[in-house]
Design a protein around this motif. Structure first.
Motif, short mmCIF file in Angstrom:
data_model
loop_
_atom_site.label_atom_id
_atom_site.label_comp_id
_atom_site.label_asym_id
_atom_site.label_seq_id
_atom_site.Cartn_x
_atom_site.Cartn_y
_atom_site.Cartn_z
N MET A 1 11.06 -9.72 -6.06
CA MET A 1 10.72 -9.24 -4.73
C MET A 1 10.93 -7.74 -4.61
SD MET A 1 9.47 -11.63 -2.88
CE MET A 1 9.63 -10.96 -1.24
N ASN A 2 12.03 -7.24 -5.16
CA ASN A 2 12.27 -5.80 -5.16
C ASN A 2 11.22 -5.06 -5.97
OD1 ASN A 2 14.56 -5.81 -3.53
ND2 ASN A 2 15.93 -6.24 -5.25
N MET A 3 10.80 -5.69 -7.07
CA MET A 3 9.77 -5.08 -7.91
C MET A 3 8.46 -4.94 -7.13
SD MET A 3 9.17 -4.04 -11.15
CE MET A 3 10.09 -4.97 -12.36
N TYR A 4 8.08 -5.98 -6.39
CA TYR A 4 6.87 -5.92 -5.58
C TYR A 4 6.95 -4.80 -4.55
CZ TYR A 4 4.57 -10.18 -7.20
OH TYR A 4 3.92 -11.11 -7.95
N GLU A 5 8.10 -4.69 -3.89
CA GLU A 5 8.27 -3.67 -2.87
C GLU A 5 8.14 -2.27 -3.48
OE1 GLU A 5 9.03 -1.53 0.56
OE2 GLU A 5 8.30 -3.56 0.20
N GLN A 6 8.77 -2.06 -4.62
CA GLN A 6 8.71 -0.75 -5.26
C GLN A 6 7.31 -0.44 -5.78
OE1 GLN A 6 11.05 1.65 -5.24
NE2 GLN A 6 12.11 0.20 -3.88
N LEU A 7 6.60 -1.45 -6.28
CA LEU A 7 5.22 -1.24 -6.72
C LEU A 7 4.34 -0.84 -5.54
CD1 LEU A 7 4.74 -4.21 -9.23
CD2 LEU A 7 4.59 -1.76 -9.79
N GLY A 8 4.57 -1.47 -4.39
CA GLY A 8 3.82 -1.10 -3.19
C GLY A 8 4.10 0.33 -2.77
N GLN A 9 5.35 0.74 -2.82
CA GLN A 9 5.71 2.11 -2.46
C GLN A 9 5.12 3.11 -3.45
OE1 GLN A 9 9.91 2.67 -1.78
NE2 GLN A 9 10.07 0.91 -0.41
N PHE A 10 5.15 2.76 -4.74
CA PHE A 10 4.59 3.65 -5.76
C PHE A 10 3.08 3.78 -5.57
CE2 PHE A 10 3.26 4.26 -10.36
CZ PHE A 10 3.58 5.61 -10.36
N ALA A 11 2.41 2.66 -5.27
CA ALA A 11 0.96 2.71 -5.01
C ALA A 11 0.67 3.56 -3.78
CB ALA A 11 0.41 1.30 -4.84
N SER A 12 1.54 3.49 -2.79
CA SER A 12 1.36 4.28 -1.58
C SER A 12 1.46 5.77 -1.89
CB SER A 12 2.42 3.90 -0.54
OG SER A 12 2.24 4.63 0.65
N VAL A 13 2.43 6.14 -2.73
CA VAL A 13 2.57 7.55 -3.14
C VAL A 13 1.33 8.01 -3.89
CG1 VAL A 13 3.85 9.12 -4.65
CG2 VAL A 13 5.09 7.53 -3.18
N LEU A 14 0.85 7.18 -4.83
CA LEU A 14 -0.34 7.54 -5.60
C LEU A 14 -1.55 7.72 -4.68
CD1 LEU A 14 -0.05 5.12 -8.67
CD2 LEU A 14 0.40 7.57 -8.63
N THR A 15 -1.74 6.79 -3.75
CA THR A 15 -2.88 6.87 -2.84
C THR A 15 -2.83 8.14 -2.01
OG1 THR A 15 -2.95 4.45 -2.69
CG2 THR A 15 -4.09 5.68 -0.98
N GLN A 16 -1.65 8.45 -1.50
CA GLN A 16 -1.51 9.62 -0.64
C GLN A 16 -1.71 10.92 -1.41
OE1 GLN A 16 1.83 9.77 2.21
NE2 GLN A 16 2.37 11.74 1.31
N VAL A 17 -1.07 11.04 -2.56
CA VAL A 17 -1.12 12.29 -3.32
C VAL A 17 -2.51 12.53 -3.91
CG1 VAL A 17 -0.22 13.53 -5.34
CG2 VAL A 17 1.34 12.30 -3.81
N ILE A 18 -3.08 11.51 -4.54
CA ILE A 18 -4.41 11.67 -5.14
C ILE A 18 -5.47 11.89 -4.07
CG2 ILE A 18 -6.19 10.51 -6.52
CD1 ILE A 18 -3.91 9.11 -8.03
N GLY A 19 -5.32 11.20 -2.94
CA GLY A 19 -6.29 11.39 -1.86
C GLY A 19 -6.23 12.76 -1.23
N GLU A 20 -5.06 13.41 -1.28
CA GLU A 20 -4.91 14.74 -0.70
C GLU A 20 -4.48 15.74 -1.79
OE1 GLU A 20 -5.83 15.37 2.22
OE2 GLU A 20 -6.06 13.32 2.99
N ILE A 21 -5.12 15.65 -2.94
CA ILE A 21 -4.70 16.49 -4.08
C ILE A 21 -4.90 17.97 -3.79
CG2 ILE A 21 -6.96 16.36 -5.22
CD1 ILE A 21 -3.48 16.27 -6.92
N ARG A 22 -5.90 18.33 -2.99
CA ARG A 22 -6.11 19.74 -2.67
C ARG A 22 -4.98 20.29 -1.81
NH1 ARG A 22 -10.58 17.65 -4.07
NH2 ARG A 22 -12.26 18.86 -5.00
N LEU A 23 -4.52 19.48 -0.86
CA LEU A 23 -3.37 19.88 -0.05
C LEU A 23 -2.15 20.09 -0.94
CD1 LEU A 23 -1.82 20.24 2.63
CD2 LEU A 23 -1.53 17.76 2.68
#
Length: 600
Positions: free
Chosen positions: A200-222
């Motif tokens: 369960m902790n692994m799932y939560e951390q994978l979700g958070q890591f995916a969230s970081v990837l989505t945010q950073v890659i989506g706003e890479i110019r920023l």
């Protein structure tokens, strides 16, 4: 505020209510029950056949030791092997089909439900979490069906059948085998509980890591122009390191579980062979029976070894269902629309009747809003940031429902109209109009569910002053725009967005003034395109430029969620002190650069 789905872990390692919920979910999703039943029968048949050949092998060895070989027995033994292989192969394929088909239908159901969820659902849940639920968590369910569920029950039958045969062959040796069962259970159960928490902790951390990837890659110019690479690198490394720690915790559990299970099996096998050998030497047991016993013991060991895997997967699925439940049970936008009305052909007035709205239980964003927007006219909304201008847009688009009051279109509440019919009459152009990854053609036609002719598309592009630049591109309308339209300039994106709005032929135009962030050359063309669009619509615009305000039929001044003034430009200059101050201040500040700009 973003929040993960799960507020806390379920009370126990396996949440029984979630498993019941899973069964109900799969039953209503379109699980191919006939295929699953046939696969189950074949799997059971394979397991039962698997109990026959060890006994036949023992008989064959006993015959060989006495100097006689029965050819029929050999043929039967080969036939049994072939039957087991055939039933195993067919059942595996059918289980794979049933599992993949079920999860495909479940994913379609989740995707349809996600698209139907109201905007406020996404305000409260990370987009990466939602994506993870639809892809990763459903895959756990697929694994359970295809690899574990039926095999678990067939393995249980195998163990029971094997034990019956073992008792028939030699009950003393069988009692030795049964002594290992409590020991194995004592090892699996507590370790399984730890595995659940780690998973369960692994799932939560994978979700958070995916969230970081989505945010950073989506706003890479920023990230890059802010020189934030190091900051985001550290943030990403922290998430990866946490995942590593959880992976190593999982590895430690397996490092303990696997050797323990192997040791139990080796000790058990050694004990059986040693004790059985003594009985063979004393003449109480034949060699063939001992061989049959050992082979059947393997038939028991292999299923028991998979029970731990099944238990672990069941725990993961219980957690996955827990995380899917908020999506499946969330109320969709049109859940209360029963035969909503179709929008009228003629454009109607839009009226806000004492509307109040708050995003949370805190201070309301809008307080007692009363606005009369005449059909075919332009209403400009002005006011400081946070005054509620964008919220009015969101309420008009029916992203949210007013807490109090009513919004009407003509004589009816906008809530009375079918939501798809209502939104089909709305055109929206923002400062940074979003584009989807695809061609220019895809983006102009985006949202039109009916057939659009080439001539209609070109006409909309010409009215949006986009046709010339599109045809100058090497692939014309088939040019790929890239993610979020990255391959086009700001002015080009705006004109494509306006062409898309023109093609919708809207009655209501929501305009977060599209020329505010453009250079003067692009602005002139975009402004001309907007005039084409505004001439046929009831327009509500969040005003950024003085030209928009002076030309508006009505200006609504918002301060702290309340209307403090309504009228035309000249009237408000004389009667509304705050409006006059904003206008004069912004005009003086920007006159040397752009005398038409009014930044609110």
């Amino acid at each position: 505020m973003e929040a993960p789905f799960e507020k806390e872990l379920p009370a126990g390692p396996i949440n029984k209510s979630m498993l019941r919920y899973l069964y109900k979910l799969l039953s209503t999703t379109g699980m191919p029950k006939k295929i699953l039943s046939i696969a189950a029968l074949l799997s059971i048949a394979s397991s039962m056949i698997g109990l026959v050949w060890p006994v036949m092998t023992g008989r064959f060895i006993d015959q060989f030791s006495t100097g006689g070989i029965n050819g029929l027995l050999i043929i039967l033994l080969v036939g049994v092997f072939l039957m087991e292989a055939l039933t195993t192969g067919v059942s595996y394929y059918m289980l794979a089909y049933a599992g993949n088909r079920t999860v495909t239908m479940l994913r379609k159901r989740l995707w349809s439900k996600t698209l139907a969820l109201p905007v406020h659902f996404f305000d409260n849940h990370r987009s990466a979490d939602v994506m993870s639920r639809i892809s990763r968590d459903t895959d756990e369910i697929r694994t359970l069906i295809t690899e574990h569920l039926i095999s678990f029950f067939s393995n249980v039958l195998t163990v029971i059948g094997a034990l019956v045969i073992l008792f028939w062959l030699d009950w003393r040796l069988t009692l030795v085998v049964l002594l290992a069962a409590p020991l194995g259970a004592a090892v699996i159960m507590p370790i399984g509980g730890k595995m659940y928490k780690i998973s369960m902790n692994m799932y939560e951390q994978l979700g958070q890591f995916a969230s970081v990837l989505t945010q950073v890659i989506g706003e890479i110019r920023l990230v890059k122009y802010s020189n934030a690479e190091k900051r985001e690198q550290k943030n990403g490394f922290d998430k990866v390191d946490h995942l590593f720690e959880l992976s190593m915790k999982e590895a430690k559990v397996y490092a303990v579980l696997s050797p323990l299970m192997s040791m139990i099996m080796i000790v058990l096998l050694t004990t059986v062979v040693a004790y059985g050998g003594m009985r063979v030497s004393s003449g109480a047991l034949s060699t063939g029976v001992l061989v049959s016993f050992v082979l059947l013991l393997f038939q028991i060991m292999l299923p028991i070894n998979t029970f731990a895997t099944f238990y672990s997967n069941l725990q993961k699925v219980s957690g996955a269902v827990e995380r899917l439940k908020p999506i499946l049970e969330a109320e969709v936008e049109d859940e209360h629309d029963e035969k909503g009305a179709i929008m009228p052909i003629l454009t109607q007035d839009i009226v806000f009747h004492n509307v109040e709205f708050a995003y949370s239980s805190e201070e309301p964003i809008l307080k007692g809003i009363n606005i009369y927007m005449h059909a075919g006219q332009v209403t400009a909304l002005v006011g400081p940031s946070g005054s509620g201008k964008t919220t009015i847009f969101s309420l008009l688009e029916r992203f949210y429902v007013p807490d109090k009051g009513l919004i009407t279109y003509g004589e009816r509440s906008i809530a009375d109209f079918d939501i798809a019919s209502f939104r089909s009459k709305i055109g929206y152009v923002s400062q940074e109009s979003p584009l989807v990854d695809g061609t220019i053609r895809d983006n102009i036609m985006y949202g039109r569910i009916d057939t659009v002719t080439e001539a209609e598309m070109i006409e909309a592009s010409q009215q949006a002053y986009a046709h010339d630049f599109i045809t100058s591109l090497s692939k014309g309308y088939d040019t790929e725009v890239g993610e979020r339209g990255i391959r086009l300039s700001g002015g080009q994106k705006q004109r494509i967005a306006i062409a898309r709005a023109l093609l919708r032929k809207p009655d209501i135009l929501l305009l977060d003034e599209a020329t505010a962030s453009l250079d003067s050359d692009s602005e002139h063309e975009v402004q001309q395109a907007l005039e084409h669009l505004m001439s046929r619509c009831t327009t509500i615009v969040i005003a950024h430029r003085l030209s928009t305000i002076t030309n508006a039929d009505q200006i609504v001044v918002l301060e702290f969620g309340q209307i403090t003034g309504t009228g035309r430009h000249e009237e408000l200059l004389n009667t509304h002190s705050s409006y006059a101050e904003w206008t004069n201040k912004q005009f003086r500040q920007t006159r040397s650069h752009d005398p038409q700009r009014l930044i609110d």
